[in-house]
Scaffold this active site. Structure first.
Site, PDB file in Angstrom:
ATOM      1  N   ASN A   1      24.909  32.687  19.196  1.00 48.45           N
ATOM      2  CA  ASN A   1      24.390  32.363  20.524  1.00 48.45           C
ATOM      3  C   ASN A   1      22.876  32.500  20.543  1.00 48.45           C
ATOM      4  O   ASN A   1      22.261  32.784  19.513  1.00 48.45           O
ATOM      5  CB  ASN A   1      25.054  33.261  21.581  1.00 48.45           C
ATOM      6  N   ARG A   2      22.269  32.320  21.695  1.00 48.28           N
ATOM      7  CA  ARG A   2      20.807  32.235  21.794  1.00 48.28           C
ATOM      8  C   ARG A   2      20.087  33.580  21.908  1.00 48.28           C
ATOM      9  O   ARG A   2      18.865  33.634  22.033  1.00 48.28           O
ATOM     10  CB  ARG A   2      20.413  31.367  22.992  1.00 48.28           C
TER      11      ARG A   2
END
Length: 234
Positions: free
Chosen positions: A46-47
């Protein structure tokens, strides 16, 4: 040989700004993303950059606590005075956190742990084939939920909620379901908030439902506000 200048600055700033309002407390902080392997060269992630969690760990150490930081893969130097434990996958983080949590006074769960992981992980690179491909996923452990279920009477448990809609309602639901003392919630769609920025815009919500909306501020300032709240609880 002289120590690197940035390391000297870290040590000097740590000692100049240090206080003892959390002296004697053991604090566990989680940070960063997890990586869920598909094969030896691919993974799901994820980011999250880990910046918020690292600021939390840094602030805890500055206040005199003994700090353990369980972190996914990030490009940030560990804060001075903090013990770093690396965790690649959601399973790794689950095992490390559950082993460490029972001895901690305060747990701050700011890592962005994957909710799902590939059911079958290939030992060799999956070659490109004609047509589409699907990956079956298994649910990972809900670490925060299990921490809430096993929380000791005087232990403080704090979660994070990165939302894109219904921020307050979703955060309040998470507090109740996971037995949290309070939650740090933010709308990642807002400019200046969320992943990959030096700033954040958060709302601190307690288990009584009281919401304290903070303005945009540096993540180090958010960490300070969170620990000011923790000191009041103590």
């Amino acid at each position: 040989k002289m120590e690197e200048p940035e390391n000297i600055v870290d040590v000097v700033m740590y000692h100049l700004s240090k206080n003892d309002d959390l002296a004697g407390k053991k604090i566990l902080v989680t940070a960063g993303p997890t990586r869920e392997a598909i094969d030896p060269v691919r993974f799901i992630t994820n980011r999250s950059t880990g910046r918020m969690g690292y600021e939390m760990a840094k602030e805890a150490a500055r206040r005199g606590a003994e700090v353990v930081l369980v972190s996914g893969r990030v490009n940030i130097k560990p804060p001075y005075g903090v013990k770093l434990v690396s965790a690649e996958s959601a399973q790794d983080m689950y095992e490390e956190v559950m082993a460490l949590s029972k001895d901690c006074d305060i747990i701050i769960k700011s890592a962005a742990v994957a909710d799902y992981t590939p059911k079958n992980k290939s030992d060799s690179k999956i070659k490109k084939q004609p047509g589409d491909m699907s990956i079956e996923l298994d649910r990972t452990h809900d670490i925060l939920l299990e921490l809430g279920q096993t929380k000791k009477s005087k232990q403080i448990l704090i979660g994070f909620a990165a939302e894109t809609n219904d921020l307050i309602a979703n955060a309040k639901s998470k507090i109740e379901r996971k037995n949290l003392d309070f939650i740090v919630a933010n709308d990642v769609k807002k400019e200046g908030a969320g992943f990959g920025t030096d700033t954040n815009i958060v709302t601190l919500i307690d288990k009584e439902g009281n919401a304290d909306h903070l303005p945009i501020m540096k993540k180090s300032e958010v960490a300070r506000a969170v620990f000011d709240r923790i000191v009041k609880i103590l």
